[in-house]
Enzyme design. Structure first.
Site, PDB file in Angstrom:
ATOM      1  N   CYS A 136       0.817  -1.223   0.000  1.00  0.00           N
ATOM      2  CA  CYS A 136       0.000   0.000   0.000  1.00  0.00           C
ATOM      3  C   CYS A 136       0.850   1.272   0.000  1.00  0.00           C
ATOM      4  CB  CYS A 136      -0.978  -0.034   1.156  1.00  0.00           C
ATOM      5  SG  CYS A 136      -2.114  -1.430   0.984  1.00  0.00           S
ATOM      6  N   HIS A 269      -1.573   7.801   6.648  1.00  0.00           N
ATOM      7  CA  HIS A 269      -2.107   6.602   6.002  1.00  0.00           C
ATOM      8  C   HIS A 269      -3.518   6.367   6.556  1.00  0.00           C
ATOM      9  CE1 HIS A 269      -1.793   3.052   3.631  1.00  0.00           C
ATOM     10  NE2 HIS A 269      -1.771   2.205   4.642  1.00  0.00           N
ATOM     11  N   HIS A 304      -9.667   2.663   1.477  1.00  0.00           N
ATOM     12  CA  HIS A 304      -8.234   2.434   1.313  1.00  0.00           C
ATOM     13  C   HIS A 304      -8.003   1.943  -0.116  1.00  0.00           C
ATOM     14  CE1 HIS A 304      -4.204   1.334   1.682  1.00  0.00           C
ATOM     15  NE2 HIS A 304      -4.224   0.585   2.771  1.00  0.00           N
TER      16      HIS A 304
END
Lengths: 377, 242
Positions: A136, A269, A304
Site C-alpha cells: 500500500c 495513512h 483504502h
C-alpha cells in the site's frame, strides 16, 4: 540537486471523475463507502467498500483498463520522452477471478506489469519505464523514485500513474484477516473497527524545474523530500513502535532539509485499523511533539485504495497546500487519546508551505514524501 | 555512479548456492527445485515451510547472497534496502489463494496465503529474517533483462538513499492457466551492492552506471543479471578468492 515539480495531477475516485470533484466532496465530509453490489458478500465480515459505480468492462478486458482510460482522458499532452512509472498492488486481478470462474478474460491484464504496458501503449511513450509494487506504499515509492530519477539527471519528466480495484480477491483477503470494518472506516477514532477498501487511480506528472518552465507547465508543488524504510517486524502488521515509519519520515525530512516546525499538515495513512492508527499517532506525536501539526486521513471518504493511495493522497495534498485547508477526517467523531488536538472531523485552515504524506503496507514497508506548495505560475 | 558487488546468490532450475562457495550458476528454463529449509538455512526456521513457493524462492536466493556478502548474521537491524525485479510476481500464489477462496464462496479464504499475494511480500519476509530496514520494493519492467533494479540501486546510492542494496530477480515458471509453454528462464538471482567498499576482501568487482543507462561490471557492459552473475564468478576464479 535539480528541483522536481509536479505539473499535473489527476484522479478518478468514487467521489468524482476528477480531482476538483474529489476535493469538493472531501471538504463536505462525504463518503463513497457503501454496500457492495459487484460480488456476493454474504460470507465475509463486511459488505461495504468504496467503488466507482459506473466502472464498466467491455469484452475480456479488466476493469483496470476502463479505469485507466478514464484517467488518461484528463491528461494534457504528455511529452513523448516522459518515463512512465506505474504503481499497483494487484493490477487487473479481476480477470484472474473471471478466468478461475470459467469466464473469458484477457490474461495479460492479470500480470503485474499490465497497468504499465496498457498505459505505455495508450500514451505512445518512447522511453521504457516500469511498474513499482510495494504493497500500500506502492505509489508513494513510485513518486519518490520518479523524483530521484529527475533529481540526478536521469530524465526530465516522469509520469507516475497508480491504480487498484475493489475485487473479491482483495476483499476476501482482508475479510479473512479480519481487517474489514462492518461500517465505513473511522480513522483515528476511538471506536474504529477496521478498514474499508476502495478503488481509484491517480496520475502525477513530475518535471525538472527547467523543463517545466520551458514547456510553460504550471507549478502545482515541489517534491522536496522522500524516504522509505522497513519495520522488519511482521508481514501484515505494523511495528508497534513505528520504527519504519519514523525512519522514513526522518529520511524525507533530511532530503527536504526541513524541520518538524516547517510541516503545515500531515496526510496520514490512517486506515482505521487499531494497530495502524496507533502506530502512526505514536510516530507523529514523537516527531512533532512540540508542534501541533494537524493530521488527516481521507480513507473514511474514499476507502483504502491500496497501491493508488499514495498517488491520490499526494494529489489531494497539492490542493491542501494551495487552498491552505486540511480536509476533514471523515468518520472521525470520538478521538483516540493520542489523536486529540491533531485530528479533526471538520476541515481546518493550515499555515505553512510544507505537507508530509505517508503510507505503510504489508511486508513492513513505510514511505514518506514532503511536498512544498507550488507557485502556480 | 558506481558501487561494489560483495555478494551473489541464486536458486535456478539446475543449481542453487552462492559465489564464494564456488557453486555452479546457470539460469535457463526448466522445473525449479522444491527448496527445503536445510538447503538454505543452518538453523531451524519453522515458518519457511509455510511460505508460498514464490517467497521461498526469493527468500532463499537473498539468503545465499547475504551469506556470500557475510551479512546474514546480525544482532542489530541493518539499514539495507532491497529492490527485486519480476515478470510474473506472485501469480502462482494468487491462483492458489483464489482457487481456495471460491471453493466455498469465500468462507475458506486463507489469511495466511493472502498475505503472500503481493509481489513484494517475500522482501518483507527477508526483512524480518535478516533485520533489513531499508526501502524495499519490486519492479516489473517490459524487458526481461532485470537491469532496472541495479539502476535504481545505483541512482539511490548517489542521492544517499541507500548504502547497501540487495537487488536481483525472482520468477517462478508461468502457471499453466496463463501459458501452456514455459520458455523463459526462471529462478531467483540476487546481488549485494555496496556504495562504500569498506570490505575490499569481499569485492567481486565494480559496477558502474553511465548517463546513457549502460551498466558495466569492471568496465565490461552487462546486458542482463545472468551475465552479471557469470562475470562475478569469473572474477572470483581469476582473483582466486576464497
Amino acid at each position: 540537486m535539480r528541483e522536481v515539480w509536479i505539473t499535473e495531477a489527476v484522479t478518478v475516485t468514487p467521489l468524482g471523475e476528477d480531482l476538483k470533484q474529489l476535493w469538493t466532496a472531501l471538504l463536505c465530509g462525504n463518503s463513497a463507502i457503501k454496500a457492495i453490489s459487484r460480488f456476493p458478500v454474504q460470507n465475509y465480515h463486511a459488505g461495504i467498500a468504496s467503488c466507482i459505480d459506473d466502472l464498466f468492462v467491455s469484452g475480456k478486458r479488466s476493469m483496470a483498463h476502463a479505469l485507466l482510460q478514464r484517467l488518461i482522458q484528463q491528461f494534457s499532452p504528455i511529452p513523448k520522452d516522459t518515463l512512465l512509472i506505474t504503481a499497483t498492488t494487484k493490477s487487473g486481478i479481476d480477470n484472474l477471478e473471471k478466468s478461475q470462474r470459467g469466464i473469458p478474460a484477457e490474461h495479460r491484464d492479470i500480470m503485474i506489469s499490465a497497468v504499465y504496458e496498457d498505459l505505455h501503449r495508450m500514451l505512445k511513450l518512447e522511453r521504457e519505464g516500469m511498474n513499482i509494487s510495494a504493497s500500500c506504499a506502492s505509489s508513494t515509492i513510485a513518486i519518490a523514485q520518479g523524483a530521484e530519477l529527475i533529481v540526478y539527471g536521469w530524465t526530465d519528466a516522469v509520469l507516475v500513474c497508480c491504480m487498484d480495484l475493489v475485487t473479491e480477491f482483495v476483499f476476501s483477503g482482508f475479510s479473512a484477516l479480519q481487517a474489514l470494518s462492518p461500517e465505513p472506516c473511522r480513522p483515528f477514532d476511538r471506536d474504529r473497527r477496521g478498514l474499508s477498501i476502495g478503488e481509484g487511480a491517480a496520475a502525477l506528472l513530475l518535471m525538472s524545474k527547467k523543463r517545466a518552465r520551458q514547456e510553460k507547465r504550471p507549478h502545482l508543488a515541489t517534491i522536496l523530500g522522500w524516504g522509505a524504510a522497513n519495520d522488519a517486524s511482521h508481514i501484515t502488521a505494523p511495528a508497534i513502535d513505528g520504527c519504519g515509519l519514523q525512519q522514513a519520515i526522518k529520511q524525507a525530512m533530511a532530503v527536504a532539509k526541513c524541520k518538524p516546525s516547517d510541516i503545515a499538515a500531515i496526510n496520514a495513512h490512517g486506515t482505521g485499523t487499531i494497530y495502524n492508527d496507533l502506530m502512526e499517532l505514536k510516530v507523529f506525536n514523537n516527531i512533532f511533539a512540540d508542534h501541533p501539526v494537524p493530521v488527516y486521513s481521507i480513507k473514511g471518504a474514499i476507502g483504502h485504495t491500496m497501491g493508488a493511495a499514495g498517488g491520490i493522497e499526494a494529489a489531494v495534498g497539492i490542493l491542501t497546500l494551495q487552498e491552505n485547508i486540511a480536509p476533514p477526517t471523515t468518520g472521525f467523531a470520538n478521538p483516540e487519546k493520542e489523536a486529540e488536538g491533531r485530528v479533526q472531523a471538520e476541515s481546518i485552515p493550515i499555515a505553512g508551505d510544507y505537507l508530509l504524506t505517508t503510507n505503510s503496507g504489508f511486508g513492513g514497508i513505510n514511505a514518506a514524501i514532503i511536498l512544498k506548495k507550488g507557485s502556480m505560475q | 555512479m558506481k558501487a561494489v558487488i560483495t555478494g551473489t546468490g541464486w536458486v535456478t532450475s539446475t543449481t542453487m548456492g552462492h559465489g564464494r562457495n564456488h557453486d555452479r550458476f546457470e539460469m535457463r528454463p526448466g522445473k525449479l527445485p522444491e527448496i527445503t529449509r536445510k538447503d538454505v538455512f543452518e538453523k531451524p526456521y519453522p515458518h519457511f515451510g509455510r511460505l508460498d513457493r514464490y517467497s521461498r524462492l526469493g527468500l532463499s536466493a537473498i539468503a545465499f547472497a547475504l551469506k556470500d556478502a557475510e551479512l546474514n548474521r546480525w544482532t542489530r537491524k541493518q539499514n539495507i534496502a532491497m529492490i527485486a525485479s519480476t515478470l510474473h510476481g506472485c501469480l502462482d500464489t494468487d491462483i492458489d489463494y483464489f482457487s481456495s477462496t471460491i471453493t466455498a464462496g469465500g468462507r475458506l479464504a486463507s489469511p495466511h496465503l493472502f498475505a503472500y499475494t503481493l509481489p513484494n511480500s517475500f522482501l518483507g519476509e527477508a526483512a524480518i529474517f535478516f533485520g533489513l530496514t531499508g526501502a524495499s520494493f519490486v519492479i516489473s519492467e517490459p524487458s526481461a533483462s532485470g537491469l532496472w533494479c541495479l539502476r535504481m540501486a545505483l541512482i539511490g546510492m548517489v542521492g544517499g538513499q541507500f548504502e547497501k542494496v540487495v537487488c536481483g530477480t525472482c520468477d517462478l515458471n508461468l502457471p499453466p492457466l496463463i501459458s501452456e509453454t514455459n520458455t523463459a528462464p526462471c529462478g531467483a538471482l540476487f546481488f549485494v551492492i555496496e556504495k562504500e567498499p569498506t570490505r575490499q576482501h569481499l569485492a567481486y568487482g565494480k559496477l558502474r552506471l553511465d548517463k546513457k543507462g549502460i551498466l558495466k561490471f569492471d568496465d565490461e557492459e552487462i546486458e542482463n543479471l545472468s551475465m552479471l552473475a557469470e562475470k562475478c564468478l569469473l572474477a572470483i576464479s581469476n582473483k582466486g578468492m576464497d
